[in-house]
Design a protein around this motif. Structure first.
Motif, PDB file in Angstrom:
ATOM      1  N   CYS A 209       0.824  -1.213   0.000  1.00  0.00           N
ATOM      2  CA  CYS A 209       0.000   0.000   0.000  1.00  0.00           C
ATOM      3  C   CYS A 209       0.857   1.261   0.000  1.00  0.00           C
ATOM      4  O   CYS A 209       0.498   2.260  -0.631  1.00  0.00           O
ATOM      5  CB  CYS A 209      -0.922   0.011   1.214  1.00  0.00           C
ATOM      6  SG  CYS A 209      -2.159  -1.301   1.209  1.00  0.00           S
ATOM      7  N   TYR A 210       2.000   1.228   0.706  1.00  0.00           N
ATOM      8  CA  TYR A 210       2.888   2.386   0.759  1.00  0.00           C
ATOM      9  C   TYR A 210       3.825   2.459  -0.441  1.00  0.00           C
ATOM     10  O   TYR A 210       4.700   3.334  -0.484  1.00  0.00           O
ATOM     11  CB  TYR A 210       3.722   2.357   2.046  1.00  0.00           C
ATOM     12  CG  TYR A 210       2.939   2.680   3.291  1.00  0.00           C
ATOM     13  CD1 TYR A 210       1.719   3.350   3.234  1.00  0.00           C
ATOM     14  CD2 TYR A 210       3.425   2.321   4.545  1.00  0.00           C
ATOM     15  CE1 TYR A 210       1.005   3.642   4.378  1.00  0.00           C
ATOM     16  CE2 TYR A 210       2.716   2.609   5.695  1.00  0.00           C
ATOM     17  CZ  TYR A 210       1.506   3.264   5.610  1.00  0.00           C
ATOM     18  OH  TYR A 210       0.794   3.557   6.751  1.00  0.00           O
ATOM     19  N   ASP A 211       3.669   1.537  -1.398  1.00  0.00           N
ATOM     20  CA  ASP A 211       4.487   1.517  -2.618  1.00  0.00           C
ATOM     21  C   ASP A 211       5.971   1.374  -2.275  1.00  0.00           C
ATOM     22  O   ASP A 211       6.840   2.042  -2.865  1.00  0.00           O
ATOM     23  CB  ASP A 211       4.246   2.779  -3.440  1.00  0.00           C
ATOM     24  CG  ASP A 211       4.720   2.627  -4.880  1.00  0.00           C
ATOM     25  OD1 ASP A 211       4.971   1.469  -5.286  1.00  0.00           O
ATOM     26  OD2 ASP A 211       4.853   3.640  -5.583  1.00  0.00           O
ATOM     27  N   GLY A 212       6.287   0.500  -1.320  1.00  0.00           N
ATOM     28  CA  GLY A 212       7.670   0.225  -0.966  1.00  0.00           C
ATOM     29  C   GLY A 212       8.306   1.236  -0.048  1.00  0.00           C
ATOM     30  O   GLY A 212       9.501   1.117   0.269  1.00  0.00           O
ATOM     31  N   ARG A 213       7.578   2.233   0.426  1.00  0.00           N
ATOM     32  CA  ARG A 213       8.137   3.252   1.311  1.00  0.00           C
ATOM     33  C   ARG A 213       7.990   2.818   2.771  1.00  0.00           C
ATOM     34  O   ARG A 213       7.137   2.014   3.110  1.00  0.00           O
ATOM     35  CB  ARG A 213       7.444   4.596   1.087  1.00  0.00           C
ATOM     36  CG  ARG A 213       7.689   5.170  -0.310  1.00  0.00           C
ATOM     37  CD  ARG A 213       6.900   6.447  -0.500  1.00  0.00           C
ATOM     38  NE  ARG A 213       7.187   7.089  -1.764  1.00  0.00           N
ATOM     39  CZ  ARG A 213       6.635   6.778  -2.935  1.00  0.00           C
ATOM     40  NH1 ARG A 213       5.739   5.793  -2.976  1.00  0.00           N
ATOM     41  NH2 ARG A 213       6.949   7.419  -4.032  1.00  0.00           N
ATOM     42  N   ILE A 214       8.810   3.436   3.617  1.00  0.00           N
ATOM     43  CA  ILE A 214       8.812   3.124   5.041  1.00  0.00           C
ATOM     44  C   ILE A 214       8.596   4.414   5.813  1.00  0.00           C
ATOM     45  O   ILE A 214       9.201   5.448   5.495  1.00  0.00           O
ATOM     46  CB  ILE A 214      10.129   2.458   5.470  1.00  0.00           C
ATOM     47  CG1 ILE A 214      10.336   1.151   4.686  1.00  0.00           C
ATOM     48  CG2 ILE A 214      10.165   2.190   6.964  1.00  0.00           C
ATOM     49  CD1 ILE A 214      11.663   0.491   4.947  1.00  0.00           C
ATOM     50  N   VAL A 215       7.761   4.360   6.830  1.00  0.00           N
ATOM     51  CA  VAL A 215       7.478   5.532   7.646  1.00  0.00           C
ATOM     52  C   VAL A 215       8.690   5.844   8.513  1.00  0.00           C
ATOM     53  O   VAL A 215       9.297   4.946   9.108  1.00  0.00           O
ATOM     54  CB  VAL A 215       6.234   5.294   8.531  1.00  0.00           C
ATOM     55  CG1 VAL A 215       5.909   6.539   9.340  1.00  0.00           C
ATOM     56  CG2 VAL A 215       5.047   4.897   7.682  1.00  0.00           C
ATOM     57  N   LEU A 216       9.045   7.118   8.555  1.00  0.00           N
ATOM     58  CA  LEU A 216      10.163   7.549   9.397  1.00  0.00           C
ATOM     59  C   LEU A 216       9.668   7.652  10.844  1.00  0.00           C
ATOM     60  O   LEU A 216       8.837   8.510  11.170  1.00  0.00           O
ATOM     61  CB  LEU A 216      10.697   8.904   8.927  1.00  0.00           C
ATOM     62  CG  LEU A 216      11.844   9.497   9.741  1.00  0.00           C
ATOM     63  CD1 LEU A 216      13.057   8.586   9.694  1.00  0.00           C
ATOM     64  CD2 LEU A 216      12.191  10.890   9.254  1.00  0.00           C
TER      65      LEU A 216
END
Length: 439
Positions: free
Chosen positions: A364-371
């Protein structure tokens, strides 16, 4: 003041004798006095003294203090200037009519606005009296806690009501809230520095229908009305999962603003930026978590959030995209698997590639990670006394979970030695005997 008319009589007689013209009509209109008369003139003032001075000069007479008096502390208890026109808006009165070109634009969209009767406001006179009573007071006007916005009496976060009706269409159930309220300047070559009020509002019916718009005008009320009516013409439909949250976690971005939105269960609430919280209230979303990274410009935050809401995928679209079953594991359902959507053609385990993202949150985040902020250990965990405490509480570890398991499995607290030693049971408190009064 006196005048002598004898010389005038001689001049007239000489003129009659030497003239060829008939002067009888002229002489009939001239009244000759044989003796002098006294004419008395009195000076009169046709205008009032109060009509010559503007209101500012009149207020200055009772509110001003000399510079020497200010230095000595005088004038602290004098009356304050009151604006008697406060609350009176040109074009809005008791009849509450909509006048094109005065209290409303002449053309709204592609439709020519006509004069129409708006619903009457029974509390109009009461509000005007309250405004005039509060004028001149030293303390600022306080709103009730339900009417306040983000900070005190400022406009951002406050409600300004539904948009104005367009023809027969009325915005029933809608509510508009202010997101931004600021002054902007535009430099013109012929007019100089032009000052206007800029407002950014969002409106919605708390059932998945919402829109936002910007309005600019010299008058703040005109800017709010213009933005509110524009937002009512730019409505968008947004899906709400089970009537309280978003369909799934998603990442969205507008400009330098990045937002990570997470789906939450009922009762969680709105844990997010105040601009996102205000938007969720008018849309109808009740449970949500959102993390904002980068720029915190409120207009960019609202636009990015709306982009993310509109780009949401349904559960069936996600299942068809991955060609896998979409299964929900919820704590409310004791993590019992529940199939939300199934694809038309489902892949097998050996068909899934090794580098494919299978984590639903990462998908869902398109491969991104929350900082996330780094969590430091609590200060007392470094002390020697904490280690002593842990050793003393070792035998009580997982005691609550063990008791719950034993009650669910055997119906009472018992161990594997209970059958051999019946006394290995916890002490039960006998029931209290009822007294005669309770019976």
């Amino acid at each position: 003041m006196s005048f002598c008319l004898r010389s005038i009589n001689k001049t007239i007689q000489h003129t009659i004798a030497t003239s060829r013209w008939n002067l009888y009509p002229i002489l009939s209109q001239v009244k000759v006095f044989s003796s002098p008369k006294i004419i008395i003139g009195n000076s009169t003032r046709n205008t009032s003294f109060f009509n010559k001075l503007p209101a500012d000069h009149l207020w200055k007479g009772i509110t001003s203090v000399s510079n020497a008096g200010k230095k000595r502390g005088r004038g602290k208890t004098l009356a304050r200037k009151k604006d008697l026109n406060r609350g009176q808006v040109l074009g809005l009165g008791k009849a509450n009519m909509l006048w094109p070109g005065l209290s409303a634009p002449i053309i709204r969209g592609k439709e020519l606005v006509e004069r129409q009767q708006l619903p009457e406001d029974p509390e109009r006179e009461k509000k005007l009296i309250q405004l005039r009573d509060k004028m001149g007071a030293l303390k600022s006007y306080k709103l009730s806690p339900l009417e306040r916005g983000w900070s005190g009496n400022k406009m951002p976060g406050r409600s300004i009501g539904p948009p104005d009706p367009i023809g027969e269409d009325k915005f029933e159930g809608f509510d508009t809230k202010v997101i931004e309220f600021k002054i902007v300047f535009n430099m013109k070559g012929n007019f100089g520095r032009k000052r206007r009020q800029s407002t950014f509002v969002v409106t919605g019916n708390k059932n998945g229908l919402a829109g936002f718009a910007t309005g600019k005008a010299i008058d703040p009320k005109a800017a709010l009305r213009k933005a509110k009516n524009r937002a009512g013409q730019k409505l968008m439909h947004i899906d709400i999962f089970r009537g309280h949250t978003v369909n799934h976690d998603f990442f969205t971005q507008f400009g330098a603003t990045k937002i990570y939105v997470s789906q939450k269960p009922e009762g969680y609430g709105l844990v997010c930026h105040r601009a996102i919280k205000t938007v969720c209230e008018v849309i109808g979303i009740k449970n949500l978590y959102a993390k904002v990274e980068g720029s915190t410009n409120v207009q960019h935050i609202v636009k990015a959030f709306f982009l993310g809401l509109l780009r949401q995928k349904t559960h069936q679209e996600i299942a068809n995209d991955k060609q896998l079953h979409l299964v929900e594991f919820s704590k409310d359902n004791e993590y019992y698997p529940k199939v939300l959507a199934s694809p038309t053609v489902c892949r097998k385990a050996d068909e899934i590639r090794h580098h494919e993202v299978m984590d639903f949150t990462q998908y869902c985040y398109d491969g991104r990670i929350v900082l996330k902020r780094k969590k430091f250990p609590i200060f007392y965990t470094k002390h020697k006394s904490w280690e002593v405490h842990l050793k003393k509480q070792e035998y009580l570890r997982n005691l609550d979970k063990t008791q719950t398991y034993l009650r669910a499995e055997y119906g009472e607290l018992k161990s594997f030695l209970t059958e051999k030693y019946p006394e290995c049971r916890p002490h039960k408190v006998p029931p209290k005997e009822k007294t005669s009064e309770e019976e």
